[in-house]
Design a protein around this motif. Structure first.
Motif, PDB file in Angstrom:
ATOM      1  N   GLU A  49     -46.951   6.436   5.600  1.00  0.00           N
ATOM      2  CA  GLU A  49     -47.722   6.707   4.393  1.00  0.00           C
ATOM      3  C   GLU A  49     -46.980   7.775   3.594  1.00  0.00           C
ATOM      4  O   GLU A  49     -46.553   8.796   4.144  1.00  0.00           O
ATOM      5  N   THR A  50     -46.814   7.521   2.307  1.00  0.00           N
ATOM      6  CA  THR A  50     -46.053   8.437   1.467  1.00  0.00           C
ATOM      7  C   THR A  50     -46.605   8.393   0.048  1.00  0.00           C
ATOM      8  O   THR A  50     -47.478   7.580  -0.270  1.00  0.00           O
ATOM      9  N   THR A  51     -46.091   9.253  -0.809  1.00  0.00           N
ATOM     10  CA  THR A  51     -46.481   9.243  -2.222  1.00  0.00           C
ATOM     11  C   THR A  51     -45.381   8.567  -3.033  1.00  0.00           C
ATOM     12  O   THR A  51     -44.216   8.968  -2.946  1.00  0.00           O
ATOM     13  N   ASP A 106     -49.271   7.440  -6.520  1.00  0.00           N
ATOM     14  CA  ASP A 106     -50.397   7.590  -5.602  1.00  0.00           C
ATOM     15  C   ASP A 106     -49.906   7.398  -4.173  1.00  0.00           C
ATOM     16  O   ASP A 106     -48.726   7.137  -3.935  1.00  0.00           O
ATOM     17  N   ARG A 107     -50.804   7.560  -3.215  1.00  0.00           N
ATOM     18  CA  ARG A 107     -50.452   7.390  -1.817  1.00  0.00           C
ATOM     19  C   ARG A 107     -50.293   5.911  -1.516  1.00  0.00           C
ATOM     20  O   ARG A 107     -51.082   5.070  -1.966  1.00  0.00           O
ATOM     21  N   ARG A 108     -49.267   5.582  -0.752  1.00  0.00           N
ATOM     22  CA  ARG A 108     -48.926   4.194  -0.434  1.00  0.00           C
ATOM     23  C   ARG A 108     -48.434   4.088   0.999  1.00  0.00           C
ATOM     24  O   ARG A 108     -47.964   5.068   1.592  1.00  0.00           O
ATOM     25  N   ILE A 109     -48.512   2.884   1.538  1.00  0.00           N
ATOM     26  CA  ILE A 109     -47.862   2.578   2.811  1.00  0.00           C
ATOM     27  C   ILE A 109     -46.496   1.995   2.474  1.00  0.00           C
ATOM     28  O   ILE A 109     -46.401   0.979   1.780  1.00  0.00           O
ATOM     29  N   GLN A 110     -45.446   2.658   2.935  1.00  0.00           N
ATOM     30  CA  GLN A 110     -44.078   2.203   2.690  1.00  0.00           C
ATOM     31  C   GLN A 110     -43.560   1.451   3.903  1.00  0.00           C
ATOM     32  O   GLN A 110     -43.614   1.944   5.021  1.00  0.00           O
ATOM     33  N   ILE A 111     -43.067   0.237   3.661  1.00  0.00           N
ATOM     34  CA  ILE A 111     -42.384  -0.547   4.696  1.00  0.00           C
ATOM     35  C   ILE A 111     -40.956  -0.774   4.215  1.00  0.00           C
ATOM     36  O   ILE A 111     -40.742  -1.330   3.128  1.00  0.00           O
ATOM     37  N   SER A 112     -39.982  -0.328   5.002  1.00  0.00           N
ATOM     38  CA  SER A 112     -38.576  -0.448   4.616  1.00  0.00           C
ATOM     39  C   SER A 112     -37.855  -1.405   5.548  1.00  0.00           C
ATOM     40  O   SER A 112     -38.007  -1.316   6.772  1.00  0.00           O
ATOM     41  N   VAL A 130     -52.869   2.037   0.422  1.00  0.00           N
ATOM     42  CA  VAL A 130     -53.360   2.612   1.677  1.00  0.00           C
ATOM     43  C   VAL A 130     -54.570   1.800   2.136  1.00  0.00           C
ATOM     44  O   VAL A 130     -55.440   1.450   1.334  1.00  0.00           O
ATOM     45  N   GLY A 131     -54.604   1.481   3.402  1.00  0.00           N
ATOM     46  CA  GLY A 131     -55.678   0.644   3.939  1.00  0.00           C
ATOM     47  C   GLY A 131     -55.250  -0.791   4.157  1.00  0.00           C
ATOM     48  O   GLY A 131     -55.977  -1.564   4.790  1.00  0.00           O
ATOM     49  N   THR A 132     -54.072  -1.148   3.656  1.00  0.00           N
ATOM     50  CA  THR A 132     -53.529  -2.490   3.889  1.00  0.00           C
ATOM     51  C   THR A 132     -53.321  -2.707   5.394  1.00  0.00           C
ATOM     52  O   THR A 132     -52.864  -1.810   6.094  1.00  0.00           O
ATOM     53  N   LYS A 133     -53.641  -3.887   5.871  1.00  0.00           N
ATOM     54  CA  LYS A 133     -53.458  -4.214   7.288  1.00  0.00           C
ATOM     55  C   LYS A 133     -51.999  -4.586   7.540  1.00  0.00           C
ATOM     56  O   LYS A 133     -51.539  -5.642   7.145  1.00  0.00           O
ATOM     57  N   VAL A 134     -51.270  -3.696   8.196  1.00  0.00           N
ATOM     58  CA  VAL A 134     -49.856  -3.929   8.492  1.00  0.00           C
ATOM     59  C   VAL A 134     -49.724  -4.735   9.776  1.00  0.00           C
ATOM     60  O   VAL A 134     -50.353  -4.410  10.789  1.00  0.00           O
TER      61      VAL A 134
END
Length: 217
Positions: A80-82, A89-95, A195-199
């Motif tokens: 989780e990052t900005t 905003d706050r986001r879930i980052q997948i690299s 944020v809250g996305t099901k990874v």
């Protein structure tokens, strides 16, 4: 399996140059061990570059709420990052890190309209460097889905990859898994999700562009 358009001219020129070198050596030096070894090395180099530009024909079969991998490679970051550039905003980052042996076609992770697109010139730090996503050469694309969800995708050049290609502009409507770009010789693609996305993946997982489901919105 086809050869990607980004590699066709390069491969044709490379084939002509290597063929000219080897034919010239054969006629001027003869069939010596050294000339044979140069021929073998030339063939190996050409095949390595050829495999890099391969473009497999794939069938996209996903649900509308699914986020699919934008590239072949390995998941190296889930955190989780900005997101500072556009979403702020706050986001879930997948690299996803792409090595030189991966297919380097970049595909859209969701269906949507290109809300924002920008190219940034920059450095060429190694793709896994913490500052590569903000300091390297890169593009930023934001897709807005039919449900109004914004998903940001970022192409990042690395120490070897020094040429990013893209085929989209703001306002374009893109389907799930549509080809939107290409990065030459290894790099990284980041996806920023709400944020809250099901990874559905974890760090270390291998991905296939347009086929591996990363998450569900």
């Amino acid at each position: 399996m086809t050869i990607h358009k980004e590699g066709r001219l390069l491969l044709a020129v490379m084939l002509l140059v290597l063929a000219a070198i080897n034919i010239g050596l054969y006629f001027y030096v003869g069939s010596t061990t050294v000339v044979k070894l140069i021929g073998i090395a030339s063939a190996i180099i050409f095949l390595l570059v050829l495999q890099f530009f391969r473009n497999p024909l794939i069938k996209i079969s996903v649900q509308p709420n699914q986020v699919i991998a934008p590239a072949d490679g390995k998941v190296v970051v889930i955190e989780e990052t900005t997101e500072e550039e556009y979403l702020k905003d706050r986001r879930i980052q997948i690299s996803i890190f792409m090595s030189p042996v991966n297919v380097h076609v970049n595909r859209t992770p969701v269906k949507g309209v290109v809300e924002f697109f920008k190219y940034h010139a920059g450095k060429y730090l190694v793709a896994w460097h913490p500052k590569s996503s903000t300091e390297n050469e890169r593009t930023t694309m934001v897709l807005k889905t039919e449900n109004g969800v914004s998903v940001l995708v970022r192409q990042i050049a690395g120490a070897v990859a020094r040429r990013i290609k893209w085929y989209v502009k703001e306002g374009d409507k893109l389907e799930h898994g549509a080809e939107f770009g290409f990065i030459k010789f290894g790099s990284r693609v980041d996806v920023f999700l709400p944020v809250g996305t099901k990874v559905l993946v974890k760090e270390g997982d291998k991905t296939l562009g347009g086929r591996t489901v990363l998450a569900e919105l």
